[in-house]
Design a protein around this motif. Structure first.
Motif, PDB file in Angstrom:
ATOM      1  N   LYS A 138       0.831  -1.207   0.000  1.00 35.35           N
ATOM      2  CA  LYS A 138       0.000   0.000   0.000  1.00 35.35           C
ATOM      3  C   LYS A 138       0.861   1.250   0.000  1.00 35.35           C
ATOM      4  O   LYS A 138       1.805   1.376   0.767  1.00 35.35           O
ATOM      5  CB  LYS A 138      -0.933   0.005   1.214  1.00 35.35           C
ATOM      6  N   ALA A 139       0.504   2.183  -0.875  1.00 29.60           N
ATOM      7  CA  ALA A 139       1.181   3.481  -0.918  1.00 29.60           C
ATOM      8  C   ALA A 139       0.421   4.474  -0.061  1.00 29.60           C
ATOM      9  O   ALA A 139      -0.814   4.513  -0.084  1.00 29.60           O
ATOM     10  CB  ALA A 139       1.255   3.983  -2.349  1.00 29.60           C
ATOM     11  N   ASP A 140       1.154   5.268   0.700  1.00 31.78           N
ATOM     12  CA  ASP A 140       0.557   6.333   1.500  1.00 31.78           C
ATOM     13  C   ASP A 140       0.833   7.652   0.793  1.00 31.78           C
ATOM     14  O   ASP A 140       1.884   8.266   0.976  1.00 31.78           O
ATOM     15  CB  ASP A 140       1.147   6.329   2.910  1.00 31.78           C
ATOM     16  N   ILE A 141      -0.124   8.110  -0.019  1.00 38.99           N
ATOM     17  CA  ILE A 141       0.100   9.306  -0.832  1.00 38.99           C
ATOM     18  C   ILE A 141       0.116  10.579  -0.002  1.00 38.99           C
ATOM     19  O   ILE A 141       0.465  11.644  -0.519  1.00 38.99           O
ATOM     20  CB  ILE A 141      -0.953   9.425  -1.947  1.00 38.99           C
ATOM     21  N   SER A 142      -0.224  10.454   1.264  1.00 37.19           N
ATOM     22  CA  SER A 142      -0.164  11.638   2.130  1.00 37.19           C
ATOM     23  C   SER A 142       1.260  11.907   2.612  1.00 37.19           C
ATOM     24  O   SER A 142       1.556  13.002   3.095  1.00 37.19           O
ATOM     25  CB  SER A 142      -1.088  11.460   3.336  1.00 37.19           C
ATOM     26  N   GLN A 143       2.136  10.917   2.493  1.00 37.38           N
ATOM     27  CA  GLN A 143       3.531  11.069   2.921  1.00 37.38           C
ATOM     28  C   GLN A 143       4.432  11.183   1.695  1.00 37.38           C
ATOM     29  O   GLN A 143       5.001  10.200   1.228  1.00 37.38           O
ATOM     30  CB  GLN A 143       3.956   9.892   3.791  1.00 37.38           C
ATOM     31  N   VAL A 144       4.526  12.392   1.184  1.00 38.11           N
ATOM     32  CA  VAL A 144       5.322  12.657  -0.005  1.00 38.11           C
ATOM     33  C   VAL A 144       6.744  13.024   0.397  1.00 38.11           C
ATOM     34  O   VAL A 144       6.967  13.982   1.127  1.00 38.11           O
ATOM     35  CB  VAL A 144       4.696  13.782  -0.848  1.00 38.11           C
ATOM     36  N   ILE A 145       7.702  12.268  -0.113  1.00 38.97           N
ATOM     37  CA  ILE A 145       9.110  12.500   0.211  1.00 38.97           C
ATOM     38  C   ILE A 145       9.759  13.421  -0.809  1.00 38.97           C
ATOM     39  O   ILE A 145      10.685  14.172  -0.483  1.00 38.97           O
ATOM     40  CB  ILE A 145       9.853  11.146   0.275  1.00 38.97           C
ATOM     41  N   GLY A 146       9.287  13.373  -2.026  1.00 38.05           N
ATOM     42  CA  GLY A 146       9.854  14.231  -3.068  1.00 38.05           C
ATOM     43  C   GLY A 146       8.935  14.281  -4.278  1.00 38.05           C
ATOM     44  O   GLY A 146       8.174  13.348  -4.543  1.00 38.05           O
ATOM     45  N   ARG A 147       9.003  15.412  -5.010  1.00 37.64           N
ATOM     46  CA  ARG A 147       8.192  15.566  -6.217  1.00 37.64           C
ATOM     47  C   ARG A 147       9.083  16.056  -7.353  1.00 37.64           C
ATOM     48  O   ARG A 147      10.065  16.771  -7.132  1.00 37.64           O
ATOM     49  CB  ARG A 147       7.072  16.590  -6.017  1.00 37.64           C
ATOM     50  N   GLU A 148       8.715  15.667  -8.570  1.00 40.97           N
ATOM     51  CA  GLU A 148       9.448  16.119  -9.752  1.00 40.97           C
ATOM     52  C   GLU A 148       8.459  16.496 -10.849  1.00 40.97           C
ATOM     53  O   GLU A 148       7.457  15.809 -11.049  1.00 40.97           O
ATOM     54  CB  GLU A 148      10.361  15.010 -10.284  1.00 40.97           C
ATOM     55  N   LEU A 149       8.755  17.575 -11.550  1.00 36.94           N
ATOM     56  CA  LEU A 149       7.980  17.994 -12.714  1.00 36.94           C
ATOM     57  C   LEU A 149       8.949  18.455 -13.795  1.00 36.94           C
ATOM     58  O   LEU A 149       9.773  19.342 -13.559  1.00 36.94           O
ATOM     59  CB  LEU A 149       7.023  19.130 -12.366  1.00 36.94           C
ATOM     60  N   TYR A 150       8.875  17.833 -14.958  1.00 36.45           N
ATOM     61  CA  TYR A 150       9.745  18.195 -16.075  1.00 36.45           C
ATOM     62  C   TYR A 150       8.883  18.555 -17.286  1.00 36.45           C
ATOM     63  O   TYR A 150       7.931  17.848 -17.619  1.00 36.45           O
ATOM     64  CB  TYR A 150      10.701  17.051 -16.420  1.00 36.45           C
ATOM     65  N   ASP A 151       9.228  19.662 -17.913  1.00 37.19           N
ATOM     66  CA  ASP A 151       8.519  20.168 -19.088  1.00 37.19           C
ATOM     67  C   ASP A 151       9.244  19.657 -20.338  1.00 37.19           C
ATOM     68  O   ASP A 151      10.316  20.163 -20.692  1.00 37.19           O
ATOM     69  CB  ASP A 151       8.510  21.694 -19.054  1.00 37.19           C
ATOM     70  N   HIS A 152       8.681  18.668 -21.014  1.00 39.56           N
ATOM     71  CA  HIS A 152       9.370  18.037 -22.134  1.00 39.56           C
ATOM     72  C   HIS A 152       9.349  18.872 -23.405  1.00 39.56           C
ATOM     73  O   HIS A 152      10.037  18.527 -24.368  1.00 39.56           O
ATOM     74  CB  HIS A 152       8.786  16.648 -22.397  1.00 39.56           C
ATOM     75  N   VAL A 153       8.581  19.943 -23.415  1.00 39.56           N
ATOM     76  CA  VAL A 153       8.643  20.854 -24.557  1.00 39.56           C
ATOM     77  C   VAL A 153       9.872  21.736 -24.465  1.00 39.56           C
ATOM     78  O   VAL A 153      10.614  21.915 -25.438  1.00 39.56           O
ATOM     79  CB  VAL A 153       7.363  21.715 -24.642  1.00 39.56           C
ATOM     80  N   ASN A 154      10.126  22.274 -23.295  1.00 41.84           N
ATOM     81  CA  ASN A 154      11.259  23.181 -23.101  1.00 41.84           C
ATOM     82  C   ASN A 154      12.479  22.507 -22.489  1.00 41.84           C
ATOM     83  O   ASN A 154      13.570  23.096 -22.482  1.00 41.84           O
ATOM     84  CB  ASN A 154      10.833  24.353 -22.195  1.00 41.84           C
ATOM     85  N   ASP A 155      12.313  21.279 -21.996  1.00 36.17           N
ATOM     86  CA  ASP A 155      13.402  20.619 -21.265  1.00 36.17           C
ATOM     87  C   ASP A 155      13.253  19.108 -21.405  1.00 36.17           C
ATOM     88  O   ASP A 155      13.003  18.403 -20.439  1.00 36.17           O
ATOM     89  CB  ASP A 155      13.356  21.044 -19.785  1.00 36.17           C
ATOM     90  N   TYR A 156      13.427  18.616 -22.643  1.00 37.38           N
ATOM     91  CA  TYR A 156      13.231  17.191 -22.885  1.00 37.38           C
ATOM     92  C   TYR A 156      14.240  16.348 -22.096  1.00 37.38           C
ATOM     93  O   TYR A 156      13.942  15.205 -21.730  1.00 37.38           O
ATOM     94  CB  TYR A 156      13.352  16.875 -24.379  1.00 37.38           C
TER      95      TYR A 156
END
Length: 497
Positions: free
Chosen positions: A440-458
């Protein structure tokens, strides 16, 4: 008795109007989308004439993604048509029939439906722990083939092999080709259709290949990645020490740690990349020999051909080596499917597809009824899929399709990184995860997040997850990620770009 029942099933299928198309299922190990037909990605100078020719008569999926960038979880997923959170295989030590369920695999499906199911090389991840020695129930025959370079190979991460050495001790992929040719000739004489799985070891470490292939890659053509550093603002949990590469004596002698933002010396990077590319071209030549034998036996027009890599591979990008991440280099892999009469002139799609889509595609292409979609809980369901058949894309590569694909990777024993790829973005959350028996994943306990824009930063060099101007995008992607693959499967217009 079981074999007789299978033959009777097949006869019934033919009588009611079924097809007798064979299936040739080919896998390469640790293969980036590095082929000639992916050249616009600028991933390297790979020379793959045989696969390029096959791609020209196939549905070529330029944006195909694995469900986990590690051999056993990925192979278990696409061979069962189910995702890692269903198979419960996240490592190289667990067998899906023990921890997930008694699921019907792709080769087992064809075996159960009157086909002769034959495998060789690396199909499932080998060994007792990962697959009980290649999942015996899936096959009528399976050939375990190994080269005798194991001890010698660990002295170095790569080396060339002379013709004299190979005459005495063939490379494993040469053994695989020899057995594939032998099996094809035997199967061609039989009355049953066949499912033949051919698993090549290269370009997996160690990079062993015939010495003549180095000539295709002069050192002057080999470039060092321009992003040999971790993404800016990347959470440390996303990083992976490349311990597999460090286990080879030549790399260990450099006293490298694999730590965040460390790199290998430039010449070592060039040498490794050159050896990897040479291994790819060697593998391509082996594929060519199998396809040539199929042609010689006049089986080409009666055979569905699938070719995939089991996941991608980092070659120094971000300073990383290998798989074991959710980065684009690790989860993006080549996939093509040739269906006689449907893809004869080549079809290219840029739709986002997943490796779980492969099982239902091949079943439908062979003329069998569509596989049912798995229910929410499918532990007790032997046959179903969590993917979507790609057949519609063969006639219309721009047909409405799912707008997101999902990958994941477990870090340590209690953290899972869930990643979603849309047309423009990759969004990843690393959350607390409990293993057996709850999974089971506990989505309330976020250790890290990543967001990459593949249009400007493939290349995924800048993590935008905490940028103020991306708040609404993160919120939308987070909601889509948490909703999971089912809404995407049923409603292709749920999310934006």
């Amino acid at each position: 008795m079981h074999d007789l029942f299978c033959v009777l099933l097949f006869v019934l299928f033919v009588v009611v109007g079924g097809t007798t198309k064979n299936v040739l299922f080919i896998i390469s190990d640790d293969l980036r989308p590095q082929l000639g037909d992916y050249k616009e990605l600028n991933l390297g100078p790979s020379f793959t004439p045989n696969l390029d020719k096959l791609a020209g008569k196939s549905l070529l999926m330029k944006r195909a993604y694995v469900q986990c960038a590690l051999c056993s979880p990925s192979r278990t997923s696409f061979l069962t048509g189910r995702r890692p959170d269903t198979t419960h295989v996240y490592d190289l030590r667990h067998y899906f029939r023990d921890v997930g369920g008694n699921f019907t695999t792709m080769p087992q499906y064809f075996k159960n439906n009157g086909y002769r199911s034959v495998g060789m090389g690396k199909i499932f991840h080998p060994g007792m722990h990962a697959s009980h020695n290649d999942d015996p129930i899936s096959w009528n025959e399976f050939y375990h083939l190994e080269e005798d370079y194991g001890v010698k190979a660990h002295r170095s991460s790569w080396r060339t092999v002379s013709k004299a050495e190979r005459l005495k001790d063939p490379l494993v992929d040469e053994l695989v080709v020899a057995q594939a040719k032998k099996s094809l000739n035997e199967l061609a004489k039989g009355k049953q259709p066949f499912f033949l799985a051919v698993g090549f070891r290269r370009p997996h470490l160690p990079f062993l290949f015939p010495e003549e292939y180095l000539a295709d890659y002069p050192t002057t053509r080999i470039q060092i990645p321009g992003n040999d550093y971790a993404p800016i603002d990347m959470p440390e949990i996303a990083w992976n020490k490349y311990m597999e590469l460090i286990s080879y004596n030549d790399i260990a002698a450099l006293n490298v740690t694999g730590n965040l933002n460390t790199t290998l010396p430039d010449q070592i990077v060039k040498d490794l990349r050159r050896a990897y590319f040479s291994s790819v071209t060697f593998m391509d030549a082996m594929v060519g020999e199998v396809l040539a034998e199929l042609m010689k036996l006049n089986l080409m027009n009666d055979t569905i051909i699938s070719f995939i890599g089991d996941h991608g591979y980092s070659l120094g990008e971000h300073g990383l080596w290998g798989k074991n991440t959710n980065f684009e280099d690790a989860v993006h892999a080549p996939m093509m499917v040739r269906v006689p009469g449907l893809t004869d002139h080549g079809v290219v799609t840029n739709k986002l597809v997943e490796f779980v889509d492969l099982f239902p595609t091949i079943v439908e292409a062979a003329g069998f009824p569509k596989l049912p979609l798995c229910p929410q809980r499918s532990t007790q369901v032997s046959l179903c899929t969590e993917g979507k058949s790609l057949i519609s894309l063969m006639s219309d590569p721009d047909a409405p399709w799912k707008q997101a694909v999902f990958s994941q990777y477990r870090r340590r024993s209690n953290v899972m990184g869930y990643s979603i790829k849309t047309d423009r973005y990759r969004y990843t959350e690393w959350v607390r995860f409990s293993g057996a028996p709850n999974y089971k994943a506990d989505i309330s306990q976020v250790i890290g997040r990543e967001l990459y824009d593949h249009v400007n930063d493939y290349q995924e060099n800048i993590n935008l997850a905490d940028h103020h101007d991306k708040v609404s995008i993160v919120a939308t992607l987070r909601q889509t990620l948490h909703a999971g693959w089912r809404p995407i499967h049923f409603h292709t217009d749920l999310i934006g770009k």
